[in-house]
Design an enzyme around this catalytic site. Sequence first.
Site, PDB file in Angstrom:
ATOM      1  N   GLY A  68      24.743 -49.676 -54.228  1.00  0.00           N
ATOM      2  CA  GLY A  68      23.548 -48.915 -53.904  1.00  0.00           C
ATOM      3  C   GLY A  68      22.389 -49.739 -54.407  1.00  0.00           C
ATOM      4  O   GLY A  68      22.580 -50.680 -55.177  1.00  0.00           O
ATOM      5  N   HIS A 194      22.469 -61.000 -41.898  1.00  0.00           N
ATOM      6  CA  HIS A 194      21.616 -59.815 -42.092  1.00  0.00           C
ATOM      7  C   HIS A 194      20.163 -60.255 -41.979  1.00  0.00           C
ATOM      8  O   HIS A 194      19.721 -61.136 -42.712  1.00  0.00           O
ATOM      9  CB  HIS A 194      21.915 -59.210 -43.479  1.00  0.00           C
ATOM     10  N   ARG A 226      15.877 -53.380 -36.059  1.00  0.00           N
ATOM     11  CA  ARG A 226      15.284 -52.691 -37.216  1.00  0.00           C
ATOM     12  C   ARG A 226      13.772 -52.513 -37.115  1.00  0.00           C
ATOM     13  O   ARG A 226      13.210 -51.632 -37.757  1.00  0.00           O
ATOM     14  CB  ARG A 226      15.666 -53.387 -38.523  1.00  0.00           C
ATOM     15  N   ASP A 284      27.359 -50.683 -39.683  1.00  0.00           N
ATOM     16  CA  ASP A 284      26.911 -50.843 -41.080  1.00  0.00           C
ATOM     17  C   ASP A 284      27.480 -49.679 -41.915  1.00  0.00           C
ATOM     18  O   ASP A 284      26.880 -49.261 -42.917  1.00  0.00           O
ATOM     19  CB  ASP A 284      25.377 -50.879 -41.175  1.00  0.00           C
TER      20      ASP A 284
HETATM   21 ZN    ZN Z   1      22.726 -55.746 -43.687  1.00  0.00          ZN
END
Ligand code: ZN
Length: 388
Positions: A68, A194, A226, A284
Site C-alpha cells: 500500500g 508502468h 490514466r 491491475d
Molecule cells: Zn502500475
Amino acid sequence: MLLLIKNVDVYSPEPGGRCDLLLGGGRILRMEPDIRVPRRYCEVIEGRNLLAVPGFIDGHVHIMGGGGEGGFATRTPELPLTDAIAGGVTTVVGCLGTDGLTRNMPGLLAKAKGLEEEGLSTYVYSGSYGMPLRTMLPSLEEDLLYLDKVIGAGEIALSDHRSSQPTFEAFARLVGEARRGGMLSGKAGLVHIHLGDGARGLDYLRRMLMETEVPPTQMLPTHINRNADLFEEGIAYAQAGGYVDFTTSTLPSYQQAGEVPCAKALRRILEAGVDPGRITFTSDGQGSLPDWDEAGRLKGISIGRVTSLFAAVRQAIQEEGIPLATALRVITSNPAHILKLRGKGRLAPGLDADVVLLDPQSLEVRSVIAKGRPLMKAGKLLAKGIYA
Ligand code: ZN
C-alpha cells in the site's frame, strides 16, 4: 473424465458458429458440430443459448498483494482464487509493484505456483517498479532462462514520482537484456512498463524505437488510459507500431481527474485506425488504488479487482458498440500473442481447455472451465482456494 459442451455459439474469439466442444486431458480435443461420445465417458454441459469464448488472460495482477502507499497497514491482500473465477480469468500474469522488498520474487513465484495448483495458469514478471531490477537469480536473463514462470520484466515505473528515475541508457540496457533472455528461452522477454502521470510520458519508449534496434514488440506500456495526454500519446505510439495496455481497475475520482474509461479508450483508439492486435486490457488486480488530493497527499486507498477486466470489455460491447469478437481480443488472443503464451487465448483443437460460457444477452459469466476443469457452472462456484 471428458467434458462435452453441446450446441454452443463459439467465439474463438472470431465468430465460429454453432458447435460442440470436446475437452479432455486439459486440452480442446475437438470443436465441430454434433460430436457424439457415450454419456458414461463424459460430463455434458448444454450450451444452447450460451456463447463459448476463450478463458480470459489478465496480464497484470498483484497476485501476492502489493505495497500500500500509505504505510504498512495499507499493504494489499493476495488474490483469492474465487475472484479470478468470478471474473472468468483463467490465466494471470503476476507482478510486483511499488514494493519490491517486503513483496519479493520468491513470494511472487510461490503464490503463482499456489494459484496453478488451485486450477489457474500462471506466469510472472521479474522485478518491480524499481531499477536496477531485483531478480530471483543473478540476472534477468537467468530468470528467463531457468525459471519457467518468468516471461519478462516488470512492472518497471517510468514518468512517475515513484520510479527509480532510471536513465534512458539503463532502461535501454534492460530492454536489450529482456530481448536476449526471451530469445534464448523461447519466451516473450517482454518489458512491462508502468507509466505515471509525469510529463515525460512515453519518451523513453519512443526513443527506443528511434535510437535502438530493439523492435516495439519487446515493450508493453500500461496505464495508457490514466490521463487524456498519455492516452493521445498512446494512440500515436500504437500507430507507430507499439503495443498499449489499458487498466480496468478504477475509482470515480480517477475518471473525474481525466482518466479515459477503458471501454471509451478502446472505441477511440480503434476509430484512430490502430491495429486491434496491438491493444490489451489488464486489471491491475490487488494493486492499491491510492486516492491523492491536489497537493499529492494520500487521502484514501482501495484495491483493484480482476473482475473489472471483463466488466470493461462488456461495457465496450454494450455501451460503445464494439463488436464482441473485436472486444474479446484485448483479453484473449492479443495478450496470448504479445506475451507468447502458447495454447492460450483462442478456442481451437489442441489448445488449452480454458473456456468461459457467457449469457448472450447480459454477457454475464455463467461457466468457467480452466485446463478442462469446471470451476464455475451455471453461475455456481464449484472451486474455491484453500482459504478463499
Ligand atoms: Zn502500475
